[in-house]
Motif scaffolding. Structure first.
Motif, PDB file in Angstrom:
ATOM      1  N   GLN A 191     -12.571 -42.002 -50.693  1.00  0.00           N
ATOM      2  CA  GLN A 191     -13.975 -41.679 -50.469  1.00  0.00           C
ATOM      3  C   GLN A 191     -14.705 -42.950 -50.064  1.00  0.00           C
ATOM      4  O   GLN A 191     -14.921 -43.840 -50.900  1.00  0.00           O
ATOM      5  N   LEU A 197     -27.807 -42.791 -43.317  1.00  0.00           N
ATOM      6  CA  LEU A 197     -28.796 -41.720 -43.311  1.00  0.00           C
ATOM      7  C   LEU A 197     -28.879 -41.089 -44.693  1.00  0.00           C
ATOM      8  O   LEU A 197     -27.904 -41.076 -45.450  1.00  0.00           O
ATOM      9  N   TYR A 256     -29.950 -37.340 -46.317  1.00  0.00           N
ATOM     10  CA  TYR A 256     -30.253 -35.945 -46.065  1.00  0.00           C
ATOM     11  C   TYR A 256     -30.666 -35.296 -47.381  1.00  0.00           C
ATOM     12  O   TYR A 256     -30.194 -35.664 -48.456  1.00  0.00           O
ATOM     13  N   LYS A 270     -31.081 -31.471 -49.306  1.00  0.00           N
ATOM     14  CA  LYS A 270     -30.589 -30.105 -49.176  1.00  0.00           C
ATOM     15  C   LYS A 270     -31.142 -29.228 -50.296  1.00  0.00           C
ATOM     16  O   LYS A 270     -30.936 -29.521 -51.480  1.00  0.00           O
ATOM     17  N   GLU A 328     -29.607 -23.581 -48.019  1.00  0.00           N
ATOM     18  CA  GLU A 328     -30.049 -24.118 -46.736  1.00  0.00           C
ATOM     19  C   GLU A 328     -29.104 -25.235 -46.308  1.00  0.00           C
ATOM     20  O   GLU A 328     -28.313 -25.753 -47.106  1.00  0.00           O
ATOM     21  N   GLY A 329     -29.197 -25.615 -45.035  1.00  0.00           N
ATOM     22  CA  GLY A 329     -28.411 -26.740 -44.569  1.00  0.00           C
ATOM     23  C   GLY A 329     -29.091 -28.060 -44.903  1.00  0.00           C
ATOM     24  O   GLY A 329     -30.285 -28.093 -45.193  1.00  0.00           O
ATOM     25  N   PRO A 330     -28.350 -29.156 -44.873  1.00  0.00           N
ATOM     26  CA  PRO A 330     -28.965 -30.470 -45.083  1.00  0.00           C
ATOM     27  C   PRO A 330     -29.992 -30.760 -43.998  1.00  0.00           C
ATOM     28  O   PRO A 330     -29.778 -30.430 -42.832  1.00  0.00           O
ATOM     29  N   PHE A 332     -32.388 -33.863 -42.291  1.00  0.00           N
ATOM     30  CA  PHE A 332     -32.504 -35.306 -42.164  1.00  0.00           C
ATOM     31  C   PHE A 332     -33.800 -35.789 -42.809  1.00  0.00           C
ATOM     32  O   PHE A 332     -34.863 -35.198 -42.625  1.00  0.00           O
ATOM     33  N   PHE A 338     -28.034 -36.299 -50.056  1.00  0.00           N
ATOM     34  CA  PHE A 338     -26.764 -36.822 -49.574  1.00  0.00           C
ATOM     35  C   PHE A 338     -26.998 -38.112 -48.800  1.00  0.00           C
ATOM     36  O   PHE A 338     -27.891 -38.189 -47.949  1.00  0.00           O
ATOM     37  N   SER A 395     -22.264 -43.975 -40.676  1.00  0.00           N
ATOM     38  CA  SER A 395     -21.489 -43.871 -39.441  1.00  0.00           C
ATOM     39  C   SER A 395     -21.325 -45.255 -38.834  1.00  0.00           C
ATOM     40  O   SER A 395     -21.968 -46.214 -39.273  1.00  0.00           O
ATOM     41  N   LYS A 445     -19.227 -39.678 -35.856  1.00  0.00           N
ATOM     42  CA  LYS A 445     -18.758 -39.070 -37.116  1.00  0.00           C
ATOM     43  C   LYS A 445     -19.562 -39.583 -38.292  1.00  0.00           C
ATOM     44  O   LYS A 445     -19.752 -40.785 -38.451  1.00  0.00           O
ATOM     45  N   LEU A 446     -20.043 -38.663 -39.123  1.00  0.00           N
ATOM     46  CA  LEU A 446     -20.768 -39.015 -40.338  1.00  0.00           C
ATOM     47  C   LEU A 446     -19.851 -38.837 -41.536  1.00  0.00           C
ATOM     48  O   LEU A 446     -19.177 -37.812 -41.657  1.00  0.00           O
ATOM     49  N   PHE A 498     -20.057 -38.463 -45.535  1.00  0.00           N
ATOM     50  CA  PHE A 498     -21.043 -38.138 -46.550  1.00  0.00           C
ATOM     51  C   PHE A 498     -20.577 -38.516 -47.952  1.00  0.00           C
ATOM     52  O   PHE A 498     -19.381 -38.448 -48.264  1.00  0.00           O
ATOM     53  N   GLN A 524     -21.062 -37.478 -52.105  1.00  0.00           N
ATOM     54  CA  GLN A 524     -20.931 -36.156 -52.731  1.00  0.00           C
ATOM     55  C   GLN A 524     -22.251 -35.585 -53.207  1.00  0.00           C
ATOM     56  O   GLN A 524     -22.302 -34.471 -53.715  1.00  0.00           O
ATOM     57  N   TYR A 528     -18.606 -28.738 -40.296  1.00  0.00           N
ATOM     58  CA  TYR A 528     -18.334 -29.381 -41.568  1.00  0.00           C
ATOM     59  C   TYR A 528     -17.912 -28.321 -42.572  1.00  0.00           C
ATOM     60  O   TYR A 528     -18.333 -27.176 -42.505  1.00  0.00           O
ATOM     61  N   LYS A 585     -18.440 -29.977 -53.631  1.00  0.00           N
ATOM     62  CA  LYS A 585     -19.687 -30.271 -52.902  1.00  0.00           C
ATOM     63  C   LYS A 585     -19.556 -31.373 -51.858  1.00  0.00           C
ATOM     64  O   LYS A 585     -20.547 -31.795 -51.291  1.00  0.00           O
ATOM     65  N   PHE A 586     -18.319 -31.840 -51.581  1.00  0.00           N
ATOM     66  CA  PHE A 586     -18.161 -32.818 -50.520  1.00  0.00           C
ATOM     67  C   PHE A 586     -18.362 -32.143 -49.166  1.00  0.00           C
ATOM     68  O   PHE A 586     -17.837 -31.062 -48.918  1.00  0.00           O
ATOM     69  N   LEU A 587     -19.118 -32.811 -48.297  1.00  0.00           N
ATOM     70  CA  LEU A 587     -19.299 -32.363 -46.923  1.00  0.00           C
ATOM     71  C   LEU A 587     -18.345 -33.154 -46.043  1.00  0.00           C
ATOM     72  O   LEU A 587     -18.504 -34.369 -45.897  1.00  0.00           O
ATOM     73  N   ILE A 615     -13.670 -34.914 -31.986  1.00  0.00           N
ATOM     74  CA  ILE A 615     -13.225 -35.178 -33.354  1.00  0.00           C
ATOM     75  C   ILE A 615     -12.377 -33.997 -33.797  1.00  0.00           C
ATOM     76  O   ILE A 615     -12.786 -32.848 -33.668  1.00  0.00           O
ATOM     77  N   PHE A 670     -20.693 -25.554 -42.446  1.00  0.00           N
ATOM     78  CA  PHE A 670     -21.942 -25.915 -41.785  1.00  0.00           C
ATOM     79  C   PHE A 670     -21.681 -26.345 -40.358  1.00  0.00           C
ATOM     80  O   PHE A 670     -20.773 -27.131 -40.082  1.00  0.00           O
ATOM     81  N   GLN A 684     -27.909 -35.878 -37.137  1.00  0.00           N
ATOM     82  CA  GLN A 684     -27.382 -34.536 -36.940  1.00  0.00           C
ATOM     83  C   GLN A 684     -28.292 -33.513 -37.615  1.00  0.00           C
ATOM     84  O   GLN A 684     -28.823 -33.757 -38.696  1.00  0.00           O
ATOM     85  N   PHE A 725     -28.556 -29.630 -39.031  1.00  0.00           N
ATOM     86  CA  PHE A 725     -27.621 -28.663 -39.589  1.00  0.00           C
ATOM     87  C   PHE A 725     -28.149 -27.240 -39.582  1.00  0.00           C
ATOM     88  O   PHE A 725     -29.358 -27.003 -39.726  1.00  0.00           O
ATOM     89  N   GLY A 726     -27.204 -26.297 -39.465  1.00  0.00           N
ATOM     90  CA  GLY A 726     -27.518 -24.904 -39.708  1.00  0.00           C
ATOM     91  C   GLY A 726     -27.564 -24.634 -41.207  1.00  0.00           C
ATOM     92  O   GLY A 726     -27.299 -25.526 -42.022  1.00  0.00           O
ATOM     93  N   ALA A 727     -27.874 -23.396 -41.569  1.00  0.00           N
ATOM     94  CA  ALA A 727     -28.048 -23.020 -42.976  1.00  0.00           C
ATOM     95  C   ALA A 727     -26.728 -22.800 -43.697  1.00  0.00           C
ATOM     96  O   ALA A 727     -26.710 -22.655 -44.920  1.00  0.00           O
TER      97      ALA A 727
END
Lengths: 113, 116
Positions: free
Chosen positions: A2, A34, A36, A38, A42-44, A46, A89, A93, A100-101, A103, A105, B35, B41-43, B56, B90, B105, B107-109
């Motif tokens: 990680q 970055l 984020y 959440k 919902e999605g993360p 920015f 989060f 990068s 590529k990001l 993240f 945990q 993703y 909970k790891f993305l 990628i 995601f 980036q 993200f969608g939901a």
């Protein structure tokens, strides 16, 4: 392995006080970081970012600090509000890596009224 | 008007089935991503396409196949679903090109996949 770690799974703060969320990374090639936010289901989204050529970036109540020698960054939220309660989060990068990001945990922040 | 939209939001299916998740972005971005967020909970990045080209491809079973018909769409097809595929998937997009460090980036939901 990680490469980005957020060692505190959760944080609870009183409304109006400062929230400090921490993030550590191992890869010295990372040059952009970055945060984020959440909400459940919902999605993360920015929040704020920082380039490795800086050590601080501020946007309203949110400030990110970068300590390259310690490979550590932190997000400060002042003053904290109940609407800030979410999972945060950290991501990193590096240039030339196809965007590529990586993240962490996540840290769950609860701001109590 | 949702910037990055995924369908379906929830997907419940049996082991062995084949399923697809669709993603569309209206931000005019040139790069899209998939993703996986596992139970811990790891993305983690799975795939990324830049202008319909795969750039990628992480260590993902080849049962997972992304398809990008145009730069506004990136779909994920999963064959022979397994219990371990249960996760939230995601989609994201960015105007990153290939070698840009400042990669914000969007993200969608998410799509919650449950394999029974």
């Amino acid at each position: 392995d990680q490469q980005v770690k957020q060692n505190s799974p959760s944080l609870s703060v009183q409304e109006g006080r400062i929230s400090i969320l921490n993030c550590d990374y191992t890869n010295s090639m990372f040059d952009y970081f970055l945060w984020y936010k959440k909400y459940p289901a919902e999605g993360p989204t920015f929040l704020i970012s920082i380039s490795s050529i800086k050590d601080k970036n501020e946007d309203g109540r949110f400030t990110v600090f970068l300590n390259k020698s310690a490979k550590h960054l932190s997000l400060h939220i002042v003053p904290s509000q109940p609407g800030d309660s979410a999972v945060y989060f950290c991501a990193a990068s590096r240039s030339g890596n196809t965007g590529k990001l990586i993240f962490g945990q996540g840290t769950t922040l609860q701001v109590k009224p | 008007d949702t910037a990055v939209s995924q369908t379906p939001k929830y997907l419940v299916t049996q082991m062995g089935n084949d399923k697809s998740i669709k993603c569309e972005q209206n931000l005019g971005h040139d790069t899209m991503y998939w993703y996986k967020q596992d139970s811990k909970k790891f993305l983690k990045i799975m795939f990324s396409y830049n202008n319909k080209e795969l750039i990628i491809n992480e260590t993902v079973p080849n049962r997972f196949s992304p398809k990008s018909p145009d730069k506004a769409h990136l779909n994920l097809h999963i064959n022979s679903l397994e219990l371990g595929d249960s996760a939230v998937y995601f989609c994201a997009s960015s105007q990153a090109g290939r070698a840009v460090a400042k990669n914000i980036q969007y993200f969608g939901a998410g799509t919650r996949l449950s394999v029974l």
